[in-house]
Design an enzyme around this catalytic site. Structure first.
Site, PDB file in Angstrom:
ATOM      1  N   ALA A 149      50.877  35.845  -5.134  1.00 48.64           N
ATOM      2  CA  ALA A 149      49.950  35.967  -6.139  1.00 48.64           C
ATOM      3  C   ALA A 149      49.522  37.549  -5.870  1.00 48.64           C
ATOM      4  O   ALA A 149      48.558  37.928  -6.001  1.00 48.64           O
ATOM      5  CB  ALA A 149      48.877  35.174  -5.894  1.00 48.64           C
ATOM      6  N   HIS A 200      47.483  44.276  -1.827  1.00 50.21           N
ATOM      7  CA  HIS A 200      48.482  43.146  -1.099  1.00 50.21           C
ATOM      8  C   HIS A 200      48.965  44.712  -1.403  1.00 50.21           C
ATOM      9  O   HIS A 200      49.702  45.194  -0.418  1.00 50.21           O
ATOM     10  CB  HIS A 200      49.257  42.189  -1.671  1.00 50.21           C
ATOM     11  CG  HIS A 200      48.215  41.088  -1.714  1.00 50.21           C
ATOM     12  ND1 HIS A 200      48.168  39.874  -2.640  1.00 50.21           N
ATOM     13  CD2 HIS A 200      47.771  40.355  -0.698  1.00 50.21           C
ATOM     14  CE1 HIS A 200      48.014  39.640  -2.324  1.00 50.21           C
ATOM     15  NE2 HIS A 200      47.312  39.477  -1.031  1.00 50.21           N
TER      16      HIS A 200
END
Ligand code: PAF
Length: 277
Positions: A32, A37
């Site tokens: 996700a 990230h």
């Protein structure tokens, strides 16, 4: 643009790793993927010749009443995002690939740092995190591994594990990434309704107020905590703590050594945020 490789087995990952020259930077995730990230991967791309994401929703770090079953899974989108920024490879194993043995060796988090805050609210969570991160570091043999400061206690425990077990990977802490409204990015933010998201903004706003008070000279953590809690009337605070990097509570802020941890529930969603002073 280089072509992204996707490995599902340890064997494929090992073969790729064995033939790799230069340095490998590793970004472990549960998928996700969001801009937080991607910022970890960007840092790795700057510092290494190769960058690897892992995408694995690790069952052992979820409690029985937690969101393991509904944790967002967006593999196709994750692959596109990883490809778009030039990541070399993704390791996306299934559960049996990572947990082969029905009677495995497990890790005990340290008694002091592992039993407070998230450790006391999520029984078994850090044992599961340390177990999977150790497995991933062993498999990837990365030179650097990148972790966000948002999960501050997780980051400190992983740094401690690497130190205690002489693991030759260097852990690189990376800044919290926020949405334009200030909310720290998290894969769980998608659970929030519009109203809950509005209420959740009390979390970053209160941390910002603490930072401003600190910059104006306030050091008394009891006073800051009391006033901060008054500002958090739309969320259900699990803990607001002022501690050092060993997670010991501090009566007074020590500049460059203080971590302010704030965790609160908004509706059914638990949100973590923090401030490094
Ligand atoms: O922070 C996370 O996403 C997870 O805890 C990690 C480090 C990938 C281990 O499953």
């Amino acid at each position: 643009m280089k072509r992204l490789k996707i490995f599902q087995s340890k064997q494929e990952l090992r073969e790729w790793r064995e033939n790799l020259g230069g340095s490998l930077g590793f970004v472990p995730t549960m998928g996700a993927l969001h801009a937080g990230h991607l910022s970890l991967a960007q840092k790795s791309l700057e510092q290494n010749t190769h960058t690897l994401f892992s995408i694995f929703v690790n069952p052992t770090q979820f409690g029985a009443n937690e969101d393991f079953d509904k944790y967002p899974k967006t593999l196709d989108k994750d692959i596109q995002l990883a490809q778009s920024i030039g990541v070399d490879a993704i390791f996306a194993p299934n559960i049996s690939e990572m947990y082969e043995d029905s009677d495995p060796i497990t890790l005990n988090p340290p008694k002091l740092m592992g039993s407070v805050y998230e450790g006391s609210h999520r029984e078994g969570h850090f044992a599961g995190v340390l177990q999977i991160v150790l497995k991933l570091l062993m498999l990837t043999q990365a030179k650097y591994a990148y972790f966000g400061r948002k999960d501050a206690q997780q980051l400190l425990l992983i740094q401690k594990m690497v130190k205690d077990f002489f693991i030759p990977t260097q852990i690189i802490p990376c800044p919290i990434v926020r949405d334009i409204d200030g909310l720290a990015l998290s894969s769980r933010n998608i659970y929030l309704t519009q109203k809950e998201r509005q209420d959740a903004l009390q979390i970053p706003q209160t941390l910002q107020w603490i930072q401003e008070s600190f910059l104006q000279g306030e050091r008394d953590t009891h006073k800051l905590r009391t006033l901060a809690l008054e500002r958090l009337d739309k969320v259900k605070v699990d803990y607001l703590a002022f501690c050092d990097h060993s997670l010991q509570e501090l009566p007074s802020i020590l500049p460059s050594q203080t971590l302010v941890l704030l965790t609160a529930k908004v509706g059914n969603t638990r949100l973590l945020d923090n401030l490094w002073l």
